[in-house]
Design a protein around this motif. Structure first.
Motif, PDB file in Angstrom:
ATOM      1  N   LYS A   1     159.353 134.047  33.333  1.00  0.00           N
ATOM      2  CA  LYS A   1     158.626 134.900  32.402  1.00  0.00           C
ATOM      3  C   LYS A   1     159.451 136.137  32.110  1.00  0.00           C
ATOM      4  O   LYS A   1     160.008 136.754  33.020  1.00  0.00           O
ATOM      5  N   ILE A   2     159.538 136.446  30.824  1.00  0.00           N
ATOM      6  CA  ILE A   2     160.228 137.662  30.408  1.00  0.00           C
ATOM      7  C   ILE A   2     159.310 138.435  29.471  1.00  0.00           C
ATOM      8  O   ILE A   2     158.482 137.852  28.768  1.00  0.00           O
ATOM      9  N   LYS A   3     159.479 139.737  29.481  1.00  0.00           N
ATOM     10  CA  LYS A   3     158.632 140.592  28.659  1.00  0.00           C
ATOM     11  C   LYS A   3     159.499 141.306  27.630  1.00  0.00           C
ATOM     12  O   LYS A   3     160.507 141.935  27.971  1.00  0.00           O
ATOM     13  N   ILE A   4     159.088 141.194  26.395  1.00  0.00           N
ATOM     14  CA  ILE A   4     159.735 141.926  25.308  1.00  0.00           C
ATOM     15  C   ILE A   4     158.638 142.711  24.615  1.00  0.00           C
ATOM     16  O   ILE A   4     157.671 142.131  24.109  1.00  0.00           O
ATOM     17  N   ASP A   5     158.803 144.020  24.635  1.00  0.00           N
ATOM     18  CA  ASP A   5     157.757 144.937  24.178  1.00  0.00           C
ATOM     19  C   ASP A   5     156.489 144.608  24.978  1.00  0.00           C
ATOM     20  O   ASP A   5     156.519 144.649  26.186  1.00  0.00           O
ATOM     21  N   ASP A   6     155.414 144.236  24.308  1.00  0.00           N
ATOM     22  CA  ASP A   6     154.175 143.910  25.017  1.00  0.00           C
ATOM     23  C   ASP A   6     153.911 142.406  25.078  1.00  0.00           C
ATOM     24  O   ASP A   6     152.823 141.980  25.445  1.00  0.00           O
ATOM     25  N   THR A   7     154.902 141.621  24.725  1.00  0.00           N
ATOM     26  CA  THR A   7     154.723 140.166  24.675  1.00  0.00           C
ATOM     27  C   THR A   7     155.436 139.501  25.847  1.00  0.00           C
ATOM     28  O   THR A   7     156.591 139.809  26.134  1.00  0.00           O
ATOM     29  N   ILE A   8     154.734 138.603  26.506  1.00  0.00           N
ATOM     30  CA  ILE A   8     155.313 137.823  27.607  1.00  0.00           C
ATOM     31  C   ILE A   8     155.716 136.452  27.043  1.00  0.00           C
ATOM     32  O   ILE A   8     154.918 135.768  26.399  1.00  0.00           O
ATOM     33  N   TYR A   9     156.953 136.094  27.299  1.00  0.00           N
ATOM     34  CA  TYR A   9     157.465 134.783  26.897  1.00  0.00           C
ATOM     35  C   TYR A   9     157.767 133.977  28.153  1.00  0.00           C
ATOM     36  O   TYR A   9     158.196 134.527  29.165  1.00  0.00           O
ATOM     37  N   GLU A  10     157.553 132.685  28.049  1.00  0.00           N
ATOM     38  CA  GLU A  10     157.922 131.783  29.123  1.00  0.00           C
ATOM     39  C   GLU A  10     159.177 131.033  28.705  1.00  0.00           C
ATOM     40  O   GLU A  10     159.145 130.230  27.773  1.00  0.00           O
ATOM     41  N   ALA A  11     160.264 131.338  29.405  1.00  0.00           N
ATOM     42  CA  ALA A  11     161.534 130.676  29.119  1.00  0.00           C
ATOM     43  C   ALA A  11     161.656 129.440  30.008  1.00  0.00           C
ATOM     44  O   ALA A  11     161.518 129.532  31.225  1.00  0.00           O
ATOM     45  N   ASN A  12     161.859 128.303  29.394  1.00  0.00           N
ATOM     46  CA  ASN A  12     162.095 127.077  30.145  1.00  0.00           C
ATOM     47  C   ASN A  12     163.574 127.081  30.523  1.00  0.00           C
ATOM     48  O   ASN A  12     164.440 126.904  29.669  1.00  0.00           O
ATOM     49  N   VAL A  13     163.856 127.331  31.790  1.00  0.00           N
ATOM     50  CA  VAL A  13     165.240 127.486  32.251  1.00  0.00           C
ATOM     51  C   VAL A  13     165.759 126.247  32.984  1.00  0.00           C
ATOM     52  O   VAL A  13     166.762 126.317  33.686  1.00  0.00           O
ATOM     53  N   ASP A  14     165.085 125.116  32.780  1.00  0.00           N
ATOM     54  CA  ASP A  14     165.536 123.860  33.361  1.00  0.00           C
ATOM     55  C   ASP A  14     166.936 123.547  32.831  1.00  0.00           C
ATOM     56  O   ASP A  14     167.252 123.819  31.669  1.00  0.00           O
ATOM     57  N   PHE A  15     167.763 122.968  33.675  1.00  0.00           N
ATOM     58  CA  PHE A  15     169.147 122.693  33.278  1.00  0.00           C
ATOM     59  C   PHE A  15     169.233 121.780  32.053  1.00  0.00           C
ATOM     60  O   PHE A  15     170.134 121.912  31.234  1.00  0.00           O
ATOM     61  N   ARG A  16     168.278 120.856  31.885  1.00  0.00           N
ATOM     62  CA  ARG A  16     168.301 119.966  30.725  1.00  0.00           C
ATOM     63  C   ARG A  16     168.059 120.748  29.432  1.00  0.00           C
ATOM     64  O   ARG A  16     168.652 120.468  28.401  1.00  0.00           O
ATOM     65  N   VAL A  17     167.173 121.739  29.507  1.00  0.00           N
ATOM     66  CA  VAL A  17     166.905 122.601  28.346  1.00  0.00           C
ATOM     67  C   VAL A  17     168.146 123.433  28.042  1.00  0.00           C
ATOM     68  O   VAL A  17     168.534 123.597  26.886  1.00  0.00           O
ATOM     69  N   ALA A  18     168.787 123.954  29.084  1.00  0.00           N
ATOM     70  CA  ALA A  18     169.999 124.747  28.893  1.00  0.00           C
ATOM     71  C   ALA A  18     171.123 123.909  28.282  1.00  0.00           C
ATOM     72  O   ALA A  18     171.850 124.383  27.409  1.00  0.00           O
TER      73      ALA A  18
END
Length: 193
Positions: A6-23
């Protein structure tokens, strides 16, 4: 369970899929020269953060910056004209076999984030004595300079082997021209080899 960060940009939380296949998919998009820069950026954002991330155009720059930093594992990427000796897509079977033989990890049935995947990739066995995983044997062959081999028959065997494992995207003719072969033979005679 997917690898989510999870990362936060301004007031929005994003869920980054950091699985190696996605990368790996994001890296494929990043190097796809058939699409424009905007499509590449949006493709990476959508792939890593999901389609809902496209609803916030004012966050694109920050999302892309985060993705680039994550995908490069925090290391500044150097622009180089050298051909790579590995491609995550083309060499995936070699990667799977190497992880299985070195670590006993079945990549097709494990969740693993990109950073751990890269750490393990960097630790795959690689020995000049021949005791190395299949991926690194292939990479070593791709990097080998056959012009160092004096015997023409042995040199041709290596050239043929290099052709068999060459990356399709960067495939070049590895054959020495007839003129180069003759020149090598003359040099070998002069040197008494």
């Amino acid at each position: 369970m997917p690898c989510i960060k999870k990362i936060k940009i301004d007031d929005t939380i994003y869920e980054a899929n950091v699985d190696f296949r996605v990368a790996i998919r994001c890296n494929e998009i990043a190097t796809d020269e058939t699409i424009g820069d905007l499509e590449r950026a949006l493709g990476i954002i959508c792939t890593m953060f999901g389609a809902s991330a496209l609803d916030n155009p004012h966050h694109y720059e920050k999302l892309l910056k985060w993705a680039k930093n994550y995908l490069s594992c925090g290391v500044e990427v150097q622009d180089t004209k050298e051909q790579p000796d590995m491609d995550y897509i083309e060499d995936y079977d070699y990667i799977v076999a190497s992880f299985q033989s070195d670590y006993g990890i079945d990549l097709d049935s494990v969740d693993m984030d990109w950073k751990r995947f890269n750490t393990l990739m960097n630790g795959l066995s690689n020995s000049e004595l021949g005791n190395c995983c299949v991926l690194n044997r292939v990479r070593n062959l791709r990097n080998y300079d056959p012009s160092q081999i004096k015997d023409a028959k042995e040199r041709q065997k290596v050239v043929k082997a290099k052709e068999q494992v060459a990356l399709k995207r960067y495939k070049e003719e590895n054959h020495l021209t007839k003129e180069q072969e003759e020149s090598m033979e003359r040099l070998n005679k002069i040197l008494g080899l």
